[in-house]
Scaffold this motif. Structure first.
Motif, PDB file in Angstrom:
ATOM      1  N   GLU A 212      20.077  25.803  16.599  1.00 18.30           N
ATOM      2  CA  GLU A 212      19.366  25.566  17.851  1.00 18.30           C
ATOM      3  C   GLU A 212      19.123  24.067  18.005  1.00 18.30           C
ATOM      4  OE1 GLU A 212      18.739  27.937  19.959  1.00 18.30           O
ATOM      5  OE2 GLU A 212      18.655  29.787  18.821  1.00 18.30           O
ATOM      6  N   HIS A 213      18.753  23.638  19.220  1.00 16.70           N
ATOM      7  CA  HIS A 213      18.591  22.217  19.518  1.00 16.70           C
ATOM      8  C   HIS A 213      17.280  21.926  20.234  1.00 16.70           C
ATOM      9  CE1 HIS A 213      22.941  22.708  19.030  1.00 16.70           C
ATOM     10  NE2 HIS A 213      22.951  21.441  18.687  1.00 16.70           N
ATOM     11  N   PHE A 214      16.888  20.647  20.213  1.00 16.28           N
ATOM     12  CA  PHE A 214      15.802  20.133  21.035  1.00 16.28           C
ATOM     13  C   PHE A 214      16.289  18.829  21.639  1.00 16.28           C
ATOM     14  CE2 PHE A 214      15.204  17.844  17.114  1.00 16.28           C
ATOM     15  CZ  PHE A 214      14.709  16.600  17.480  1.00 16.28           C
ATOM     16  N   THR A 215      15.620  18.372  22.688  1.00 13.74           N
ATOM     17  CA  THR A 215      16.002  17.142  23.379  1.00 13.74           C
ATOM     18  C   THR A 215      14.826  16.192  23.384  1.00 13.74           C
ATOM     19  OG1 THR A 215      17.528  18.384  24.787  1.00 13.74           O
ATOM     20  CG2 THR A 215      16.873  16.206  25.575  1.00 13.74           C
ATOM     21  N   ILE A 216      15.111  14.903  23.201  1.00 16.01           N
ATOM     22  CA  ILE A 216      14.059  13.884  23.240  1.00 16.01           C
ATOM     23  C   ILE A 216      14.533  12.750  24.145  1.00 16.01           C
ATOM     24  CG2 ILE A 216      14.836  12.814  21.087  1.00 16.01           C
ATOM     25  CD1 ILE A 216      11.778  12.320  20.499  1.00 16.01           C
TER      26      ILE A 216
ATOM     27  N   GLU B  36      15.708  26.927   9.819  1.00 11.45           N
ATOM     28  CA  GLU B  36      14.451  27.645  10.013  1.00 11.45           C
ATOM     29  C   GLU B  36      14.056  27.713  11.486  1.00 11.45           C
ATOM     30  OE1 GLU B  36      14.656  24.863   7.835  1.00 11.45           O
ATOM     31  OE2 GLU B  36      15.270  26.264   6.284  1.00 11.45           O
ATOM     32  N   GLY B  37      14.694  26.891  12.355  1.00 10.47           N
ATOM     33  CA  GLY B  37      14.442  26.954  13.785  1.00 10.47           C
ATOM     34  C   GLY B  37      13.240  26.184  14.265  1.00 10.47           C
ATOM     35  N   LYS B  38      12.633  25.357  13.407  1.00 10.67           N
ATOM     36  CA  LYS B  38      11.530  24.511  13.844  1.00 10.67           C
ATOM     37  C   LYS B  38      11.513  23.264  12.982  1.00 10.67           C
ATOM     38  CE  LYS B  38       7.932  26.729  11.092  1.00 10.67           C
ATOM     39  NZ  LYS B  38       6.634  27.378  11.137  1.00 10.67           N
TER      40      LYS B  38
ATOM     41  N   ARG C 262       0.163   7.809  23.571  1.00 14.54           N
ATOM     42  CA  ARG C 262      -0.557   8.922  24.208  1.00 14.54           C
ATOM     43  C   ARG C 262       0.210   9.499  25.397  1.00 14.54           C
ATOM     44  NH1 ARG C 262      -5.459   5.611  23.295  1.00 14.54           N
ATOM     45  NH2 ARG C 262      -6.420   6.502  21.447  1.00 14.54           N
ATOM     46  N   GLY C 263       1.309   8.869  25.777  1.00 13.23           N
ATOM     47  CA  GLY C 263       2.074   9.332  26.934  1.00 13.23           C
ATOM     48  C   GLY C 263       3.275  10.168  26.541  1.00 13.23           C
ATOM     49  N   ILE C 264       3.094  11.053  25.573  1.00 15.45           N
ATOM     50  CA  ILE C 264       4.187  11.899  25.104  1.00 15.45           C
ATOM     51  C   ILE C 264       3.923  13.333  25.550  1.00 15.45           C
ATOM     52  CG2 ILE C 264       5.417  12.759  23.070  1.00 15.45           C
ATOM     53  CD1 ILE C 264       4.541  10.186  21.629  1.00 15.45           C
ATOM     54  N   THR C 265       4.930  13.945  26.139  1.00 10.38           N
ATOM     55  CA  THR C 265       4.802  15.338  26.555  1.00 10.38           C
ATOM     56  C   THR C 265       5.894  16.170  25.900  1.00 10.38           C
ATOM     57  OG1 THR C 265       6.149  14.955  28.534  1.00 10.38           O
ATOM     58  CG2 THR C 265       3.753  14.819  28.791  1.00 10.38           C
ATOM     59  N   LEU C 266       5.603  17.441  25.756  1.00 11.07           N
ATOM     60  CA  LEU C 266       6.552  18.391  25.213  1.00 11.07           C
ATOM     61  C   LEU C 266       6.656  19.547  26.202  1.00 11.07           C
ATOM     62  CD1 LEU C 266       7.178  19.445  21.683  1.00 11.07           C
ATOM     63  CD2 LEU C 266       6.553  21.251  23.255  1.00 11.07           C
ATOM     64  N   ASN C 267       7.845  19.744  26.746  1.00  8.17           N
ATOM     65  CA  ASN C 267       8.088  20.873  27.656  1.00  8.17           C
ATOM     66  C   ASN C 267       8.617  22.032  26.833  1.00  8.17           C
ATOM     67  OD1 ASN C 267       7.692  18.804  29.499  1.00  8.17           O
ATOM     68  ND2 ASN C 267       9.168  19.635  30.944  1.00  8.17           N
ATOM     69  N   ARG C 268       7.974  23.185  26.982  1.00  5.54           N
ATOM     70  CA  ARG C 268       8.365  24.366  26.209  1.00  5.54           C
ATOM     71  C   ARG C 268       8.241  25.593  27.101  1.00  5.54           C
ATOM     72  NH1 ARG C 268       5.250  24.796  20.837  1.00  5.54           N
ATOM     73  NH2 ARG C 268       6.932  23.411  20.200  1.00  5.54           N
TER      74      ARG C 268
ATOM     75  N   VAL D 198       8.343  21.297  16.604  1.00  7.18           N
ATOM     76  CA  VAL D 198       9.328  21.332  17.680  1.00  7.18           C
ATOM     77  C   VAL D 198      10.133  22.616  17.505  1.00  7.18           C
ATOM     78  CG1 VAL D 198      11.321  20.155  18.687  1.00  7.18           C
ATOM     79  CG2 VAL D 198       9.415  18.824  17.783  1.00  7.18           C
ATOM     80  N   LEU D 199      10.329  23.360  18.613  1.00  7.89           N
ATOM     81  CA  LEU D 199      11.016  24.644  18.594  1.00  7.89           C
ATOM     82  C   LEU D 199      12.290  24.581  19.424  1.00  7.89           C
ATOM     83  CD1 LEU D 199       7.899  26.971  19.098  1.00  7.89           C
ATOM     84  CD2 LEU D 199       8.976  26.266  16.953  1.00  7.89           C
ATOM     85  N   PRO D 200      13.175  25.578  19.287  1.00  9.01           N
ATOM     86  CA  PRO D 200      14.428  25.565  20.053  1.00  9.01           C
ATOM     87  C   PRO D 200      14.192  25.424  21.559  1.00  9.01           C
ATOM     88  CG  PRO D 200      14.481  27.297  18.413  1.00  9.01           C
ATOM     89  CD  PRO D 200      13.096  26.744  18.405  1.00  9.01           C
ATOM     90  N   GLY D 201      14.980  24.541  22.186  1.00 10.66           N
ATOM     91  CA  GLY D 201      14.903  24.343  23.631  1.00 10.66           C
ATOM     92  C   GLY D 201      13.822  23.394  24.086  1.00 10.66           C
ATOM     93  N   ASP D 202      12.957  22.913  23.180  1.00 11.60           N
ATOM     94  CA  ASP D 202      11.896  21.974  23.558  1.00 11.60           C
ATOM     95  C   ASP D 202      12.503  20.676  24.098  1.00 11.60           C
ATOM     96  OD1 ASP D 202       9.897  23.696  22.790  1.00 11.60           O
ATOM     97  OD2 ASP D 202       9.269  22.541  21.034  1.00 11.60           O
TER      98      ASP D 202
END
Length: 185
Positions: free
Chosen positions: A98-102, A117-119, A139-145, A172-176
């Motif tokens: 699985e992947h995440f994007t930053i 393990e997927g995280k 402080r300007g960091i967001t995580l879309n999930r 961080v989880l898959p698709g984040d």
């Protein structure tokens, strides 16, 4: 402002050893060996519904279980109607990566693979992408999930060491999709 939402790439299967506590997921390729019964052994990729096709048993739901738990489940099914004390071994041949994007003020924005393990701890994800730029806002960091099919935005503070949305406690989880904003000063 909402961070841009990048489409997650399709999961890819990769050959790599997995830990004993790895939980089977759709698209994983497994091998099922029934000792002394080669006609009952099989190799198959888990379907989208988490099932695998096995001789005599048909579709068996194994997603969400470890390989050992799946082997025990298959052993129980075979023992119920077909064999006396069957010995079953399940091996993960390919696991789904699985992947995440930053994005944003990060040294190397892009899409990165998660471990089997997927995280991944949040701060490790920041490190994988080369760390924050000099212009980054801590402080300007967001995580879309997506949670239960609904887009959720979490504000992350990497300077905090405790609390549910601190960089130290968040995974961080898959698709984040992580977006690192720019500091105003």
């Amino acid at each position: 402002a909402n961070p841009p939402s990048a489409p997650a790439p399709p999961p890819q299967a990769v050959s790599a050893p997995v830990s004993a506590d790895y939980v089977l997921r759709k698209s994983d390729m497994i091998s099922v060996v029934v000792f002394g019964e080669p006609e009952l052994s099989a190799q198959d990729r888990l379907a989208a519904d988490g099932t695998v096709m096995l001789p005599m048993l048909g579709r068996v739901a194994v997603a969400g279980r470890t390989a050992n738990a799946a082997a025990e489940q298959i052993r129980t099914l075979l023992a119920a109607d077909y064999l006396v004390n069957p010995q079953v071994h399940v091996t993960v041949l390919d696991h789904t990566r699985e992947h995440f994007t930053i994005l944003g003020q990060i040294a190397s924005p892009g899409t990165y693979p998660l471990p089997p393990e997927g995280k991944l701890p949040f701060m490790q994800a920041i490190g994988m992408a080369g760390g924050l730029t000099r212009m980054a806002s801590h402080r300007g960091i967001t995580l879309n999930r997506k949670i239960n099919g609904k887009e959720t935005i979490l504000k992350v503070d990497i300077k905090r060491t405790d609390g549910p949305n601190s960089g130290a406690s968040l995974s961080v989880l898959p698709g984040d999709v992580i977006h690192v904003g720019e500091s105003l000063f």
